[in-house]
Design a protein around this motif. Structure first.
Motif, PDB file in Angstrom:
ATOM      1  N   PHE A   1      41.284  26.770  46.926  1.00 38.99           N
ATOM      2  CA  PHE A   1      41.755  27.026  45.572  1.00 38.99           C
ATOM      3  C   PHE A   1      43.203  27.496  45.603  1.00 38.99           C
ATOM      4  O   PHE A   1      43.581  28.281  46.473  1.00 38.99           O
ATOM      5  N   LYS A   2      43.987  27.034  44.627  1.00 42.66           N
ATOM      6  CA  LYS A   2      45.326  27.582  44.417  1.00 42.66           C
ATOM      7  C   LYS A   2      45.212  28.579  43.273  1.00 42.66           C
ATOM      8  O   LYS A   2      45.015  28.197  42.121  1.00 42.66           O
ATOM      9  N   VAL A   3      45.318  29.864  43.619  1.00 41.31           N
ATOM     10  CA  VAL A   3      45.116  30.935  42.643  1.00 41.31           C
ATOM     11  C   VAL A   3      46.462  31.373  42.063  1.00 41.31           C
ATOM     12  O   VAL A   3      47.418  31.627  42.802  1.00 41.31           O
ATOM     13  N   ASP A   4      46.525  31.451  40.754  1.00 43.35           N
ATOM     14  CA  ASP A   4      47.737  31.897  40.060  1.00 43.35           C
ATOM     15  C   ASP A   4      47.771  33.427  40.091  1.00 43.35           C
ATOM     16  O   ASP A   4      47.283  34.107  39.196  1.00 43.35           O
ATOM     17  N   VAL A   5      48.365  33.966  41.149  1.00 45.08           N
ATOM     18  CA  VAL A   5      48.404  35.409  41.349  1.00 45.08           C
ATOM     19  C   VAL A   5      49.249  36.090  40.267  1.00 45.08           C
ATOM     20  O   VAL A   5      48.923  37.185  39.804  1.00 45.08           O
ATOM     21  N   GLU A   6      50.320  35.431  39.848  1.00 42.45           N
ATOM     22  CA  GLU A   6      51.199  36.015  38.844  1.00 42.45           C
ATOM     23  C   GLU A   6      50.467  36.202  37.517  1.00 42.45           C
ATOM     24  O   GLU A   6      50.640  37.211  36.833  1.00 42.45           O
ATOM     25  N   ALA A   7      49.619  35.214  37.148  1.00 42.10           N
ATOM     26  CA  ALA A   7      48.847  35.323  35.908  1.00 42.10           C
ATOM     27  C   ALA A   7      47.828  36.458  35.999  1.00 42.10           C
ATOM     28  O   ALA A   7      47.623  37.210  35.037  1.00 42.10           O
ATOM     29  N   LEU A   8      47.195  36.600  37.158  1.00 42.21           N
ATOM     30  CA  LEU A   8      46.256  37.693  37.365  1.00 42.21           C
ATOM     31  C   LEU A   8      46.967  39.047  37.259  1.00 42.21           C
ATOM     32  O   LEU A   8      46.485  39.985  36.621  1.00 42.21           O
ATOM     33  N   LYS A   9      48.138  39.130  37.900  1.00 50.45           N
ATOM     34  CA  LYS A   9      48.908  40.369  37.885  1.00 50.45           C
ATOM     35  C   LYS A   9      49.329  40.732  36.456  1.00 50.45           C
ATOM     36  O   LYS A   9      49.274  41.893  36.050  1.00 50.45           O
ATOM     37  N   GLN A  10      49.725  39.707  35.692  1.00 56.05           N
ATOM     38  CA  GLN A  10      50.144  39.951  34.317  1.00 56.05           C
ATOM     39  C   GLN A  10      48.978  40.449  33.471  1.00 56.05           C
ATOM     40  O   GLN A  10      49.149  41.329  32.612  1.00 56.05           O
TER      41      GLN A  10
END
Length: 406
Positions: free
Chosen positions: A131-140
């Motif tokens: 999976f390519k996880v959108d870490v920035e979206a999670l952090k936001q």
């Protein structure tokens, strides 16, 4: 009646047969958390996205895939060596929104692979995916919900550190990695200081380093920039031959130090995947992206912990030999009143000494000098020689004694 008894006996025999053969009904637990928490970091495609290999369990293929998605998100939040939730306080606050995040894991996944493996485990189907996880979206999301502190809030509370990033060797790839980390830090609102030559300041710094018996050029360069923290970066690139083809792979390593004390705040290493590319910068960029995220998390966590007990300042004091004892005693008593933690004396001679003090509500060395100037009661007056970041160099006493090292 005889027919009903016969059917009942047949049903009992069938259920007994199923139980004896070990077959059980498959049931998913009634929880939003992943049944499988099996996941591992693969690579950092950018500082905003991670590639995660995650395994899921389910009664059906779709359930196993969704459980793997949740395991990937769970890993980014809690697992590995750089989870988004770093402290027990953050993990407690995250419980309120964990169900919402894990209930819609697809919102934070930008790409997923075909199944990488599939097997049976009891009544469950077990499958693995990339999976390519959108870490920035999670952090936001965590910032929006008040789980993580925004950079601005940290800045208001303790002040963000001034950081100097220095190459640990003169090779072109280490210098390239420095630029990558500087850009990464600036994107996250840290103030990055780039060393600039100044003959007068350089001479003073060398004098201070001589007093302390230190010759590390990185330490002297970090003090010259006025940084609170300095980061040393080194990279390596090598070739791997496979299947008759040449692949490039890179590593980047960094150590972060508190400039005033020399204390190690963090150390980490990043790696790139093996790539069939002609440009080494491509794999160095990937390795440094991997590194930048980890070392920045370590710096943030250490800086918050340290500065909430007082920001460290290095104060170097020079005086004449005949007045030094009285100057030293007066300043030592003054620092004991101001410092939130025990004072450290790094070096002392007949006419010079170095203190490390930890002070609250004083953001820089210039304000520290003004504070000292107002309350100093020792011989003569204080004269500022240099203030830069967390370093303050002063002369005390009367007369125009030159700065000397015994």
């Amino acid at each position: 009646m005889k027919k009903q008894v016969t059917l009942l006996l047949a049903g009992l025999l069938l259920s007994t047969s199923c139980a004896s053969s070990g077959k059980q009904l498959c049931r998913m637990p009634n929880t939003v958390e992943p049944l499988s928490r099996e996941a591992q970091f693969v690579e950092s495609s950018s500082t905003a996205e991670y590639i995660i290999l995650a395994t899921g369990k389910g009664c059906t293929v779709n359930q196993a895939r969704n459980d793997a998605r949740k395991a990937a998100i769970w890993f980014v939040l809690f697992g590995g060596d750089r989870p988004l939730l770093q402290t027990s306080k953050e993990r407690r606050k995250a419980k309120a929104i964990l169900g919402e995040i894990l209930g819609t894991p697809q919102n934070y996944i930008r790409w997923e692979s075909a199944p990488k493996s599939k097997r049976k485990e009891g009544s469950y189907i077990v499958m693995s995916f990339l999976f390519k996880v959108d870490v920035e979206a999670l952090k936001q999301k965590l910032l929006d919900e008040g789980v993580l502190e925004a950079t601005e809030e940290i800045s208001e509370e303790v002040g963000l550190p001034f950081i100097a990033v220095l190459p640990a060797s003169n090779d072109e790839f280490s210098k390239f990695a420095v630029t990558v980390i500087e850009e990464y830090l600036q994107d996250r609102d840290y103030e990055v200081y780039v060393p600039e030559g100044n003959e007068k300041i350089d001479k003073i710094i060398k004098t201070v380093a001589a007093l302390e018996g230190k010759t590390d050029p990185y330490y002297m360069e970090a003090m010259q920039t006025g940084s609170d923290i300095f980061v040393k970066v080194k990279t390596s690139v090598w070739k791997v031959n496979k299947y008759g083809r040449t692949f490039l792979k890179a590593s980047a390593e960094a150590k972060a130090y508190e400039t005033a004390t020399g204390k190690l705040l963090g150390a980490s290493t990043g790696f790139s995947p093996e790539r069939n590319v002609t440009s080494p910068e491509a794999v160095v960029q990937e390795a440094t992206n991997d590194l930048a995220d980890k070392i920045t998390l370590q710096i943030r966590k250490a800086w918050l912990r340290e500065t909430r007990r007082g920001k460290p300042f290095k104060v170097v004091v020079f005086s004449s030999q005949d007045q030094f004892r009285d100057v030293d005693r007066s300043l030592y008593k003054l620092f004991r009143k101001l410092s939130r933690r025990p004072i450290k004396r790094l070096a002392s001679g007949k006419s010079a000494t170095t203190y490390v003090v930890y002070l609250k509500n004083i953001p820089n060395a210039y304000e520290l000098f003004m504070k000292l100037e107002d309350i100093y009661s020792g011989p003569g007056k204080l004269k500022k020689i240099l203030d830069t970041g967390s370093l303050l160099i002063i002369k005390a006493g009367s007369g125009n004694t030159d700065i000397e090292i015994e």
